[in-house]
Design an enzyme around this catalytic site. Structure first.
Site, PDB file in Angstrom:
ATOM      1  N   TRP A 103       0.850  -1.190   0.000  1.00 43.62           N
ATOM      2  CA  TRP A 103       0.000   0.000   0.000  1.00 43.62           C
ATOM      3  C   TRP A 103       0.882   1.235   0.000  1.00 43.62           C
ATOM      4  O   TRP A 103       1.522   1.527   1.017  1.00 43.62           O
ATOM      5  CB  TRP A 103      -0.926  -0.026   1.219  1.00 43.62           C
ATOM      6  CG  TRP A 103      -1.959  -1.093   1.075  1.00 43.62           C
ATOM      7  CD1 TRP A 103      -3.161  -0.967   0.442  1.00 43.62           C
ATOM      8  CD2 TRP A 103      -1.883  -2.452   1.541  1.00 43.62           C
ATOM      9  NE1 TRP A 103      -3.840  -2.163   0.482  1.00 43.62           N
ATOM     10  CE2 TRP A 103      -3.084  -3.082   1.146  1.00 43.62           C
ATOM     11  CE3 TRP A 103      -0.932  -3.200   2.230  1.00 43.62           C
ATOM     12  CZ2 TRP A 103      -3.352  -4.422   1.429  1.00 43.62           C
ATOM     13  CZ3 TRP A 103      -1.194  -4.522   2.512  1.00 43.62           C
ATOM     14  CH2 TRP A 103      -2.392  -5.134   2.112  1.00 43.62           C
ATOM     15  N   HIS A 115      -6.982   1.972   2.298  1.00 43.02           N
ATOM     16  CA  HIS A 115      -8.075   1.103   1.872  1.00 43.02           C
ATOM     17  C   HIS A 115      -9.206   1.187   2.897  1.00 43.02           C
ATOM     18  O   HIS A 115      -9.003   1.619   4.034  1.00 43.02           O
ATOM     19  CB  HIS A 115      -7.620  -0.360   1.705  1.00 43.02           C
ATOM     20  CG  HIS A 115      -6.820  -0.893   2.868  1.00 43.02           C
ATOM     21  ND1 HIS A 115      -6.177  -2.099   2.829  1.00 43.02           N
ATOM     22  CD2 HIS A 115      -6.555  -0.376   4.094  1.00 43.02           C
ATOM     23  CE1 HIS A 115      -5.555  -2.305   3.982  1.00 43.02           C
ATOM     24  NE2 HIS A 115      -5.772  -1.285   4.746  1.00 43.02           N
ATOM     25  N   ARG A 171      -3.601   6.877  -1.995  1.00 39.38           N
ATOM     26  CA  ARG A 171      -2.303   6.220  -2.137  1.00 39.38           C
ATOM     27  C   ARG A 171      -1.339   7.093  -2.906  1.00 39.38           C
ATOM     28  O   ARG A 171      -1.749   7.874  -3.771  1.00 39.38           O
ATOM     29  CB  ARG A 171      -2.453   4.877  -2.856  1.00 39.38           C
ATOM     30  CG  ARG A 171      -3.087   3.836  -1.956  1.00 39.38           C
ATOM     31  CD  ARG A 171      -3.093   2.469  -2.579  1.00 39.38           C
ATOM     32  NE  ARG A 171      -4.122   1.674  -1.922  1.00 39.38           N
ATOM     33  CZ  ARG A 171      -4.506   0.471  -2.320  1.00 39.38           C
ATOM     34  NH1 ARG A 171      -3.922  -0.092  -3.365  1.00 39.38           N
ATOM     35  NH2 ARG A 171      -5.439  -0.177  -1.671  1.00 39.38           N
ATOM     36  N   GLN A 192     -13.348   2.862  -2.667  1.00 36.44           N
ATOM     37  CA  GLN A 192     -13.450   1.416  -2.456  1.00 36.44           C
ATOM     38  C   GLN A 192     -14.753   1.123  -1.740  1.00 36.44           C
ATOM     39  O   GLN A 192     -15.347   2.000  -1.120  1.00 36.44           O
ATOM     40  CB  GLN A 192     -12.312   0.917  -1.554  1.00 36.44           C
ATOM     41  CG  GLN A 192     -11.039   0.577  -2.293  1.00 36.44           C
ATOM     42  CD  GLN A 192     -10.079  -0.218  -1.421  1.00 36.44           C
ATOM     43  OE1 GLN A 192     -10.243  -0.317  -0.205  1.00 36.44           O
ATOM     44  NE2 GLN A 192      -9.054  -0.768  -2.055  1.00 36.44           N
ATOM     45  N   VAL A 227      -6.790 -11.893   5.441  1.00 35.40           N
ATOM     46  CA  VAL A 227      -7.701 -13.013   5.131  1.00 35.40           C
ATOM     47  C   VAL A 227      -6.908 -14.300   4.928  1.00 35.40           C
ATOM     48  O   VAL A 227      -5.740 -14.282   4.557  1.00 35.40           O
ATOM     49  CB  VAL A 227      -8.542 -12.731   3.856  1.00 35.40           C
ATOM     50  CG1 VAL A 227      -9.714 -11.823   4.161  1.00 35.40           C
ATOM     51  CG2 VAL A 227      -7.685 -12.185   2.741  1.00 35.40           C
ATOM     52  N   ALA A 253     -14.604 -11.307   4.034  1.00 34.03           N
ATOM     53  CA  ALA A 253     -14.457  -9.878   3.759  1.00 34.03           C
ATOM     54  C   ALA A 253     -14.146  -9.691   2.291  1.00 34.03           C
ATOM     55  O   ALA A 253     -13.675 -10.613   1.621  1.00 34.03           O
ATOM     56  CB  ALA A 253     -13.336  -9.292   4.607  1.00 34.03           C
TER      57      ALA A 253
HETATM   58  N1  DAH Z   1      -7.843  -3.825   1.166  1.00 30.15           N
HETATM   59  C1  DAH Z   1      -7.364  -4.499  -0.004  1.00 30.15           C
HETATM   60  C2  DAH Z   1      -6.716  -3.512  -0.923  1.00 30.15           C
HETATM   61  O1  DAH Z   1      -6.953  -2.372  -0.850  1.00 30.15           O
HETATM   62  C3  DAH Z   1      -8.489  -5.189  -0.724  1.00 30.15           C
HETATM   63  C4  DAH Z   1      -9.057  -6.361   0.036  1.00 30.15           C
HETATM   64  C5  DAH Z   1      -8.604  -7.619  -0.175  1.00 30.15           C
HETATM   65  C6  DAH Z   1     -10.053  -6.145   0.945  1.00 30.15           C
HETATM   66  C7  DAH Z   1      -9.106  -8.723   0.498  1.00 30.15           C
HETATM   67  C8  DAH Z   1     -10.577  -7.232   1.656  1.00 30.15           C
HETATM   68  C9  DAH Z   1     -10.111  -8.511   1.413  1.00 30.15           C
HETATM   69  O2  DAH Z   1     -11.550  -7.089   2.558  1.00 30.15           O
HETATM   70  O3  DAH Z   1     -10.647  -9.562   2.061  1.00 30.15           O
HETATM   71  O4  DAH Z   1      -5.958  -3.896  -1.750  1.00 30.15           O
END
Ligand code: DAH
Length: 349
Positions: free
Chosen positions: A167, A181, A207, A221, A263, A317
């Site tokens: 990130w 995010h 970002r 998002q 996750v 998620a």
């Molecule tokens: N937060 C991640 C991103 O910005 C995206 C993401 C991936 C969110 C997997 C989630 C997840 O909730 O389970 O790249």
């Protein structure tokens, strides 16, 4: 006897007639309701001449009183009738004046008004919110300026872990970060709400990116989090497949393994390229697939950070890049077009 009275009091009866005559012309020459009312009060009120006559009636004989009294009454009624007539007349004129002044010409064509419409991001966002609400999801929120704890640590991304580099983060001088995010809303919600629950968290993220057709330093998002006693990967699959069918009209989908620290297992949901129908094109980089929703089963550590026993609850998620969904839906090939406020572009949707 009566003759007598009339003779004797000719003068007073004449005077009463005169009162009627004068009152008549006074009232009839009034120009407005107010003027008319004022004049009517002056002639027939307690201070009027007719009242004065009746006031002094005591000095007359019984017969005389009768005659003067009935004459006065008659005149009083006549004055009142004049007043009412004149009042009706003035009111009619005033009503007509009003109508003339505010006349509506129904034959004039109306002003042309352009029909307003929503910005494509707002429109798709509302559609997505409606869709998730129908499946029992509520909207959750978190701050856009976030602590590194919620943005990283609590999502199982400890300091100095190489995963943080994924990130491209702006760091503020006070140690906070513009969230990279919407996943930061996950632990905040887990701390506040006791499971089971289903939430979505749409919002802006930031970002450190060089701006080009597919990257901006600010973007949208939509996070999702579903927590219950017995949530399984099949729940995730079912709900997210329905989501891309509903939002993008996707026909074919596939899940690929992917790594996200918060996750386990982590997945990416791809849809068959909506531009080439899977044959391969510039947009899908000749793979026939487009990645749309990263997702996975909530990592036990994330539950632990929020003080929830991972043996009691499970969850899934997801976090979709919302601008990307909008671009795919409307076939927009440059992300910047969505943020330039260019009406020639926006009016097409
Ligand atoms: N937060 C991640 C991103 O910005 C995206 C993401 C991936 C969110 C997997 C989630 C997840 O909730 O389970 O790249």
């Amino acid at each position: 006897m009566i003759y007598n009275v009339i003779e004797n009091d000719m003068e007073i009866l004449n005077e009463i007639d005169k009162i009627l005559e004068e009152a008549g012309s006074l009232l009839n020459s009034a120009k407005s309701r107010n003027e008319l009312d004022d004049r009517f009060r002056a002639v027939s009120g307690k201070k009027g001449r007719l009242s004065a006559i009746l006031h002094n009636i005591g000095s007359y004989s019984a017969e005389e009183k009768k005659i003067i009294g009935s004459k006065s009454n008659e005149v009083k009624n006549k004055i009142e009738a004049v007043y009412k007539n004149k009042k009706n007349e003035i009111e009619a004129i005033e009503r007509q004046n009003f109508l003339d002044k505010y006349k509506i010409d129904l034959t004039i064509p109306g002003d042309y008004m352009e029909r307003p419409h929503k910005h494509p991001i707002t429109a798709v966002l509302e559609e997505a919110v409606d869709f998730f609400s129908s499946m029992g999801f509520e909207i959750a929120e978190g701050p856009e300026i976030e602590t590194t704890y919620y943005n990283f640590d609590a999502l199982n991304i400890p300091a100095n872990h190489p995963a943080r580099d994924v990130w491209d983060t702006f760091y503020l001088l006070n140690g906070l970060v513009p969230r990279t995010h919407t996943s930061s809303v996950q632990v905040r919600t887990l701390e506040k709400k006791s499971p089971p629950f289903r939430i979505i968290a749409p919002g802006r993220c930031y970002r450190y990116e060089a701006v080009d057709a597919t990257h901006l330093f600010m973007f949208n998002q939509m996070e999702g989090l579903f927590v219950d006693k017995n949530v399984r990967l099949t729940d995730l699959k079912g709900i997210l497949e329905e989501t891309v069918k509903h939002l993008l009209g996707a026909k074919k989908t596939r899940f690929r393994p992917a790594f996200y620290p918060f996750v386990e297992p982590g997945l990416d949901l791809d849809i068959e390229c909506v531009f080439c129908g899977g044959r391969g094109c510039g947009v899908c980089k000749n793979t026939g697939w487009i990645e749309v929703i990263p997702c996975g089963m909530v990592h036990p550590n994330v539950f632990k950070y929020a003080g929830i026993d991972p043996l009691k609850f499970r969850g899934f998620a997801f976090g979709m890049g919302f601008d990307r969904i909008v671009m795919l839906k409307y076939n927009i090939n440059d992300l910047r077009l969505l943020y330039q406020g260019e009406l020639d572009i926006l009016n097409q949707f």
